[in-house]
Scaffold this motif. Structure first.
Motif, PDB file in Angstrom:
ATOM      1  N   PHE A 299       0.818  -1.215   0.000  1.00  0.00           N
ATOM      2  CA  PHE A 299       0.000   0.000   0.000  1.00  0.00           C
ATOM      3  C   PHE A 299       0.851   1.265   0.000  1.00  0.00           C
ATOM      4  CE2 PHE A 299      -1.693   3.429   2.691  1.00  0.00           C
ATOM      5  CZ  PHE A 299      -2.758   3.826   1.890  1.00  0.00           C
ATOM      6  N   ASP A 300       1.775   1.387   0.970  1.00  0.00           N
ATOM      7  CA  ASP A 300       2.440   2.659   1.207  1.00  0.00           C
ATOM      8  C   ASP A 300       3.208   3.162  -0.007  1.00  0.00           C
ATOM      9  OD1 ASP A 300       4.138   0.520   1.461  1.00  0.00           O
ATOM     10  OD2 ASP A 300       4.757   0.978   3.508  1.00  0.00           O
TER      11      ASP A 300
ATOM     12  N   ALA B 247       0.693   4.362  -2.608  1.00  0.00           N
ATOM     13  CA  ALA B 247       0.051   5.615  -2.183  1.00  0.00           C
ATOM     14  C   ALA B 247       0.992   6.799  -2.329  1.00  0.00           C
ATOM     15  CB  ALA B 247      -0.415   5.489  -0.738  1.00  0.00           C
TER      16      ALA B 247
ATOM     17  N   PHE C 202      -5.224  -0.455  -1.620  1.00  0.00           N
ATOM     18  CA  PHE C 202      -5.406   0.966  -1.946  1.00  0.00           C
ATOM     19  C   PHE C 202      -6.865   1.274  -2.238  1.00  0.00           C
ATOM     20  CE2 PHE C 202      -5.305   4.745  -4.643  1.00  0.00           C
ATOM     21  CZ  PHE C 202      -4.509   5.578  -3.870  1.00  0.00           C
TER      22      PHE C 202
ATOM     23  N   TYR D 296      -8.553   1.672   1.050  1.00  0.00           N
ATOM     24  CA  TYR D 296      -8.247   3.001   1.606  1.00  0.00           C
ATOM     25  C   TYR D 296      -9.093   4.082   0.922  1.00  0.00           C
ATOM     26  CZ  TYR D 296      -5.722   7.412   1.945  1.00  0.00           C
ATOM     27  OH  TYR D 296      -5.405   8.739   2.115  1.00  0.00           O
ATOM     28  N   GLU D 297      -9.200   4.008  -0.393  1.00  0.00           N
ATOM     29  CA  GLU D 297      -9.986   5.005  -1.115  1.00  0.00           C
ATOM     30  C   GLU D 297     -11.451   4.990  -0.681  1.00  0.00           C
ATOM     31  OE1 GLU D 297      -8.243   5.986  -5.492  1.00  0.00           O
ATOM     32  OE2 GLU D 297      -9.184   4.023  -5.256  1.00  0.00           O
TER      33      GLU D 297
ATOM     34  N   PHE E 255     -11.598   5.756   3.490  1.00  0.00           N
ATOM     35  CA  PHE E 255     -11.090   6.973   4.118  1.00  0.00           C
ATOM     36  C   PHE E 255     -11.066   8.182   3.186  1.00  0.00           C
ATOM     37  CE2 PHE E 255      -9.292   3.358   6.396  1.00  0.00           C
ATOM     38  CZ  PHE E 255      -9.671   3.659   7.686  1.00  0.00           C
ATOM     39  N   GLN E 256     -11.423   7.997   1.926  1.00  0.00           N
ATOM     40  CA  GLN E 256     -11.588   9.137   1.030  1.00  0.00           C
ATOM     41  C   GLN E 256     -13.054   9.371   0.688  1.00  0.00           C
ATOM     42  OE1 GLN E 256      -9.036   8.794  -2.412  1.00  0.00           O
ATOM     43  NE2 GLN E 256      -7.182   9.220  -1.241  1.00  0.00           N
TER      44      GLN E 256
ATOM     45  N   SER F 134     -12.327  -5.709   1.830  1.00  0.00           N
ATOM     46  CA  SER F 134     -11.404  -6.313   2.796  1.00  0.00           C
ATOM     47  C   SER F 134     -11.632  -7.816   2.905  1.00  0.00           C
ATOM     48  CB  SER F 134     -11.587  -5.657   4.168  1.00  0.00           C
ATOM     49  OG  SER F 134     -11.337  -4.278   4.116  1.00  0.00           O
TER      50      SER F 134
END
Length: 306
Positions: free
Chosen positions: A246-247, A250, A266, A269-270, A273-274, A285
Motif C-alpha cells: 500500500f504505502d 500511495a 489501496f 483506503y480510497e 477513508f476518502q 477487505s
C-alpha cells in the motif's frame, strides 16, 4: 509379600493439584492479552463482516448503519476498478515473489561461499529493508524521472531514443513499483537464506566433492533441496506481503495513472477513508482476506503433496 497399592477413588482426589494450580496461574497471566485480543481482533473482525453487509458512510454515526445484504459484494464484482486491482495484485505478486527469491538464493550462496567480509555484505543488503519505504521510494522516483532521471539518461546513452516513462506510464508503472519493492526487500530474503545455509553440514558438500560433483551440481542437488523449508517460509510470507502492498503505491502513483497500479488495499483506503463508504470498503477487505486465504491454502497443499 508387597502390599498392592490401590488407586485412589475419584471422589477423594483433590481437584486443585499442583499442576492445575500452576496452569491456572499461567492462564491468569495470559488473561489480559487474551481479553485484549478478543476485544480488538475478534470484535473488529465480526463488526467488519457486519459492515460488509451494510451501507455506512461513517459520518452519520453508528445509528446510520443500514443493512443491505449482499449488495456490496454484487457491486464489487461488477466494479471494473476492483477487477483491475485484482489483476494488478496478481501481476505484482508474480514480479515480487518468485524472481526476488531466485535472485536472493543465488546471491546468498555466492556471499556465503565465495566472498570475504560477509558481515559487510549482510549489512549493505539489509539497510534498504530497514530504511523507510517512503525514503526509498523518493530516491527511486528521482531515478525513474522520465527525462532527467539517471536510469533514462543511461538508456539514452546506449542509443534508446525513447526510454520508458516508468511511473507516469500505465504500461510500466506497476513494473517500476515492483522493481523498487523487490530491491528494498532483497536484503531480508538474503539474510533468511544465509541463516538457512549455516544449517547445512559441510560434510555433505565434502562428500559431493569426493564424488566429483561441480558447483552447479551441488547447488541444485544439495543447496536447493536442503533450503526447501526456508524457501517455503519466504514464499508464504512474501505472497501475503505482496497482497498487502500500500504505502509505496500511495506515495508514488496513488493507484494511477489510469488505475494501472491500483491494488486491493489501496481501493480499501480510497473507499473507506476518502469516500467514507465503510460498508463497501469492508466488503473489499473480506475479498482480500479470501484471496490471501485461498493462495495460502493452495501453497500449503502443494507443499504437503511434495
Amino acid at each position: 509379600m508387597e502390599a498392592v497399592q490401590r488407586p485412589v477413588p475419584k471422589s477423594r482426589r483433590k481437584f486443585w493439584t499442583p499442576k492445575r494450580k500452576e496452569a491456572l496461574i499461567g492462564w491468569l497471566f495470559l488473561a489480559p492479552e487474551i481479553v485484549g485480543m478478543l476485544l480488538l481482533n475478534v470484535f473488529a473482525l465480526g463488526f467488519s463482516l457486519y459492515l460488509s453487509l451494510s451501507d455506512w458512510d461513517m459520518l452519520s454515526g453508528v445509528q446510520g448503519i443500514e443493512f443491505t445484504g449482499f449488495d456490496n459484494y454484487i457491486k464489487m464484482f461488477q466494479d471494473p476498478t476492483i477487477i483491475q486491482a485484482i489483476k494488478n495484485n496478481l501481476i505484482y505478486m508474480v514480479l515480487t515473489v518468485p524472481i526476488p527469491i531466485a535472485i536472493a538464493l543465488v546471491l546468498s550462496v555466492l556471499i556465503h561461499n565465495s566472498v570475504f567480509f560477509k558481515s559487510y555484505f549482510k549489512v549493505a543488503f539489509f539497510i534498504p529493508y530497514i530504511s523507510s519505504i517512503i525514503a526509498v521510494a523518493a530516491v527511486w522516483s528521482a531515478l525513474f524521472h522520465p527525462s532527467l532521471g539517471p536510469i533514462n539518461q543511461f538508456l539514452m546513452e546506449l542509443g534508446i531514443s525513447n526510454p520508458p516513462k516508468w511511473l507516469v506510464d500505465p504500461k510500466t508503472s506497476l513494473l517500476a513499483i515492483s522493481i523498487i519493492s523487490s530491491w528494498a526487500g532483497l536484503g531480508y530474503t538474503i539474510i533468511i537464506y544465509m541463516a538457512g545455509l549455516t544449517n547445512i553440514s559441510n560434510e555433505i558438500y565434502e562428500a559431493a566433492d569426493i564424488d566429483g560433483a561441480g558447483a552447479i551440481k551441488k547447488f541444485f542437488a544439495i543447496t536447493v533441496p536442503m533450503l526447501r523449508p526456508t524457501t517455503f517460509f519466504l514464499l508464504i510470507t512474501m505472497l501475503i506481503g505482496s497482497f498487502k502492498v500500500f504505502d509505496i503505491i500511495a506515495f508514488l502513483t496513488e493507484g494511477g495513472p489510469n488505475n494501472s497500479s491500483t491494488v486491493l488495499v489501496f481501493r480499501i483506503y480510497e473507499e473507506g477513508f476518502q469516500y467514507y463508504n465503510m460498508g463497501y470498503a469492508s466488503a473489499i477487505s473480506w475479498l482480500l482476506f479470501a484471496i490471501i486465504g485461498l493462495i495460502t491454502a493452495l501453497t500449503w497443499k502443494m507443499r504437503n503433496e511434495e
